[in-house]
Write a protein that holds these residues in place. Structure first.
Motif, mmCIF file in Angstrom:
data_model
loop_
_atom_site.group_PDB
_atom_site.id
_atom_site.type_symbol
_atom_site.label_atom_id
_atom_site.label_comp_id
_atom_site.label_asym_id
_atom_site.label_seq_id
_atom_site.Cartn_x
_atom_site.Cartn_y
_atom_site.Cartn_z
ATOM 1 N N LYS A 91 11.690 -4.908 6.010
ATOM 2 C CA LYS A 91 12.830 -5.786 5.790
ATOM 3 C C LYS A 91 12.463 -7.273 5.842
ATOM 4 O O LYS A 91 13.035 -8.068 5.108
ATOM 5 C CB LYS A 91 13.915 -5.476 6.819
ATOM 6 C CG LYS A 91 15.231 -6.159 6.541
ATOM 7 C CD LYS A 91 16.361 -5.415 7.197
ATOM 8 C CE LYS A 91 17.688 -6.115 7.014
ATOM 9 N NZ LYS A 91 18.127 -6.233 5.637
ATOM 10 N N TYR A 92 11.514 -7.649 6.683
ATOM 11 C CA TYR A 92 11.288 -9.072 6.940
ATOM 12 C C TYR A 92 9.919 -9.625 6.581
ATOM 13 O O TYR A 92 9.759 -10.831 6.526
ATOM 14 C CB TYR A 92 11.565 -9.380 8.417
ATOM 15 C CG TYR A 92 12.982 -9.095 8.807
ATOM 16 C CD1 TYR A 92 14.029 -9.836 8.278
ATOM 17 C CD2 TYR A 92 13.283 -8.073 9.693
ATOM 18 C CE1 TYR A 92 15.341 -9.570 8.625
ATOM 19 C CE2 TYR A 92 14.596 -7.809 10.052
ATOM 20 C CZ TYR A 92 15.617 -8.562 9.516
ATOM 21 O OH TYR A 92 16.910 -8.298 9.856
ATOM 22 N N GLU A 93 8.927 -8.806 6.408
ATOM 23 C CA GLU A 93 7.590 -9.312 6.095
ATOM 24 C C GLU A 93 7.373 -9.271 4.582
ATOM 25 O O GLU A 93 6.943 -8.259 4.028
ATOM 26 C CB GLU A 93 6.522 -8.503 6.824
ATOM 27 C CG GLU A 93 6.515 -8.712 8.322
ATOM 28 C CD GLU A 93 6.210 -10.141 8.715
ATOM 29 O OE1 GLU A 93 5.274 -10.741 8.145
ATOM 30 O OE2 GLU A 93 6.928 -10.666 9.593
ATOM 31 N N LYS A 94 7.668 -10.392 3.932
ATOM 32 C CA LYS A 94 7.676 -10.427 2.472
ATOM 33 C C LYS A 94 6.296 -10.239 1.841
ATOM 34 O O LYS A 94 6.200 -9.858 0.688
ATOM 35 C CB LYS A 94 8.318 -11.709 1.964
ATOM 36 C CG LYS A 94 7.569 -12.962 2.310
ATOM 37 C CD LYS A 94 8.279 -14.180 1.785
ATOM 38 C CE LYS A 94 7.498 -15.430 2.155
ATOM 39 N NZ LYS A 94 8.108 -16.617 1.606
ATOM 40 N N ASP A 95 5.234 -10.478 2.597
ATOM 41 C CA ASP A 95 3.897 -10.334 2.029
ATOM 42 C C ASP A 95 3.317 -8.926 2.177
ATOM 43 O O ASP A 95 2.218 -8.664 1.709
ATOM 44 C CB ASP A 95 2.940 -11.360 2.646
ATOM 45 C CG ASP A 95 2.697 -11.120 4.126
ATOM 46 O OD1 ASP A 95 3.637 -10.690 4.828
ATOM 47 O OD2 ASP A 95 1.560 -11.355 4.594
ATOM 48 N N ILE A 96 4.068 -8.021 2.793
ATOM 49 C CA ILE A 96 3.583 -6.659 2.987
ATOM 50 C C ILE A 96 4.409 -5.718 2.110
ATOM 51 O O ILE A 96 5.625 -5.606 2.288
ATOM 52 C CB ILE A 96 3.689 -6.226 4.458
ATOM 53 C CG1 ILE A 96 2.894 -7.174 5.357
ATOM 54 C CG2 ILE A 96 3.201 -4.777 4.640
ATOM 55 C CD1 ILE A 96 3.069 -6.924 6.845
ATOM 56 N N PRO A 97 3.773 -5.021 1.162
ATOM 57 C CA PRO A 97 4.529 -4.065 0.345
ATOM 58 C C PRO A 97 5.170 -2.984 1.221
ATOM 59 O O PRO A 97 4.598 -2.554 2.234
ATOM 60 C CB PRO A 97 3.462 -3.458 -0.572
ATOM 61 C CG PRO A 97 2.367 -4.480 -0.603
ATOM 62 C CD PRO A 97 2.375 -5.115 0.760
#
Length: 145
Positions: A91-97
Motif C-alpha cells: 500500500k505505501y512503498e511505491k518503489d516496491i512492486p
C-alpha cells in the motif's frame, strides 16, 4: 535485495516482540540497539515497523475484510505480522512492486511460520491485491496518503 530481506526479518522480529510482550515499538528498538551495538537495525526495518505501527488500524481492517473465515485474534502472531508488513509495503512503498511484497512475505512465512503459513499469507495478500484497486495507482504501486 538481501539487505531488504534481512530488514524484513528484523521488522518481523520487532513486531512479533511487540505483539507478545505488549511493549512500545520505540522501547523494543532502543533495547535492541543497546544489546546489539555491533549489529545496526537497518533503516528499512525501522521504516517498516514504524509504518505498520502508524497504519495498523487501517491495515488490520483491510486484512479482516479479506481473510476468509479468520479473525485477526485467531491468526498466529507470526502470520499476522508478516501479512501486516506485506500489506504495508503493497500500500505505501511505491518503489516496491506488489508481487515482490507478496513473494517476500511468503518467503518469511515459509521460514518463520507453520507449514501452512506460506499458503495462508499468499492467499490473504493475493486476495487483497486482486480486490483492492486503491493499492494500485497509474504506476502500479501503492502510495502513502
Amino acid at each position: 535485495m538481501i539487505e531488504r530481506r534481512k530488514a524484513r526479518k528484523i521488522a518481523l522480529e520487532i513486531l512479533y516482540q511487540k505483539e507478545i510482550l505488549e511493549e512500545p515499538i520505540d522501547e523494543i528498538i532502543r533495547v535492541r540497539k543497546r544489546i546489539n551495538r555491533e549489529h545496526k537495525i537497518p533503516e528499512f526495518a525501522v521504516k517498516l515497523v514504524n509504518g505498520v505501527g502508524e497504519c495498523q488500524k487501517e491495515i488490520d481492517k483491510i486484512i479482516g475484510e479479506h481473510a476468509e473465515n479468520w479473525s485477526l485474534d485467531r491468526m498466529p502472531p507470526v502470520d499476522i505480522n508478516i501479512i501486516r508488513i506485506g500489506l504495508y509495503e503493497m500500500k505505501y512503498e511505491k518503489d516496491i512492486p506488489i508481487s515482490v511484497s507478496i513473494n517476500e512475505a511468503v518467503e518469511l512465512a515459509k521460514t518463520y511460520g507453520s507449514s501452512d503459513s506460506g499458503k495462508f499469507v499468499n492467499g490473504v495478500l493475493g486476495q487483497i491485491a486482486k480486490e483492492r484497486q486503491d493499492l494500485k495507482e497509474e504506476n502500479g504501486f501503492g502510495r502513502k496518503k
